[in-house]
Design a protein around this motif. Structure first.
Motif, short mmCIF file in Angstrom:
data_model
loop_
_atom_site.label_atom_id
_atom_site.label_comp_id
_atom_site.label_asym_id
_atom_site.label_seq_id
_atom_site.Cartn_x
_atom_site.Cartn_y
_atom_site.Cartn_z
N UNK A 189 5.56 18.26 0.77
CA UNK A 189 4.22 18.21 0.89
C UNK A 189 3.28 18.14 -0.54
N UNK A 190 4.00 18.71 -1.45
CA UNK A 190 3.38 18.75 -2.53
C UNK A 190 3.66 17.36 -3.47
N UNK A 191 4.73 17.05 -3.31
CA UNK A 191 5.16 15.72 -3.87
C UNK A 191 4.24 14.52 -3.12
N UNK A 192 4.37 14.59 -1.97
CA UNK A 192 3.40 13.45 -1.30
C UNK A 192 2.10 13.61 -1.64
N UNK A 193 1.41 14.93 -1.85
CA UNK A 193 0.09 14.98 -2.27
C UNK A 193 0.04 14.41 -3.75
N UNK A 194 0.76 14.73 -4.81
CA UNK A 194 0.63 14.08 -5.93
C UNK A 194 0.70 12.71 -5.87
N UNK A 195 1.57 12.06 -5.19
CA UNK A 195 1.92 10.60 -4.97
C UNK A 195 0.42 10.18 -4.35
N UNK A 196 0.13 10.57 -3.39
CA UNK A 196 -1.28 10.02 -2.69
C UNK A 196 -2.42 10.19 -3.50
N UNK A 197 -2.66 11.26 -4.42
CA UNK A 197 -3.60 11.47 -5.38
C UNK A 197 -3.96 10.30 -6.30
N UNK A 198 -2.65 10.16 -6.65
CA UNK A 198 -2.43 9.05 -7.86
C UNK A 198 -2.32 7.57 -7.26
N UNK A 199 -2.18 7.61 -6.00
CA UNK A 199 -1.85 6.00 -5.45
C UNK A 199 -0.42 5.59 -6.00
N UNK A 200 0.49 6.33 -6.02
CA UNK A 200 1.92 6.26 -6.32
C UNK A 200 2.76 6.37 -5.35
N UNK A 201 3.78 5.43 -5.25
CA UNK A 201 5.12 5.56 -4.41
C UNK A 201 5.57 7.14 -4.67
N UNK A 202 6.58 7.47 -3.84
CA UNK A 202 7.39 8.64 -4.04
C UNK A 202 8.42 8.36 -5.22
N UNK A 203 8.87 7.32 -5.35
CA UNK A 203 9.98 7.02 -6.70
C UNK A 203 9.13 6.97 -7.78
#
Length: 105
Positions: free
Chosen positions: A75-89
């Protein structure tokens, strides 16, 4: 012993007017036609004519990495990715770069 037939083929089709009247009694009278050659399916949406754009960004990352993480970590990793408009990789790459830059040896 011969097998029993479950269904007998119809030798005579039902009268189209009789079908219409029964359908009207049951509330299925809209869009009924006896013209089977030009019959239209009601509420049928037309197929899209243009292709949709792919939702994924092409990043050049082609190595797969499977990780077992806790639901909270995911959840935290996805939140960081969503906040910065990044993919998980890409998020993992940024986090590793930050970790390398800030660690003390």
């Amino acid at each position: 012993m011969p097998r029993k037939k479950l269904f007998e083929p119809l030798s005579v089709l039902p009268d189209p007017d009789a079908v219409k009247s029964v359908a009207a009694e049951q509330g299925f009278d809209r869009g009924i036609t006896t013209d089977t050659q030009n019959a239209k399916i009601p509420n049928m949406k037309p197929l899209p004519t243009e292709r949709r754009k792919p939702k994924r960004n092409r990043t050049g990352r082609d190595a797969q990495l499977n990780l077992k993480v806790t639901p909270a970590c995911r959840t935290e990793l996805e939140a960081v990715a969503d906040k910065n408009n990044w993919g998980l990789g890409e998020t993992l790459e940024h986090l590793l770069a930050y970790w390398k830059k800030t660690r003390i040896d």
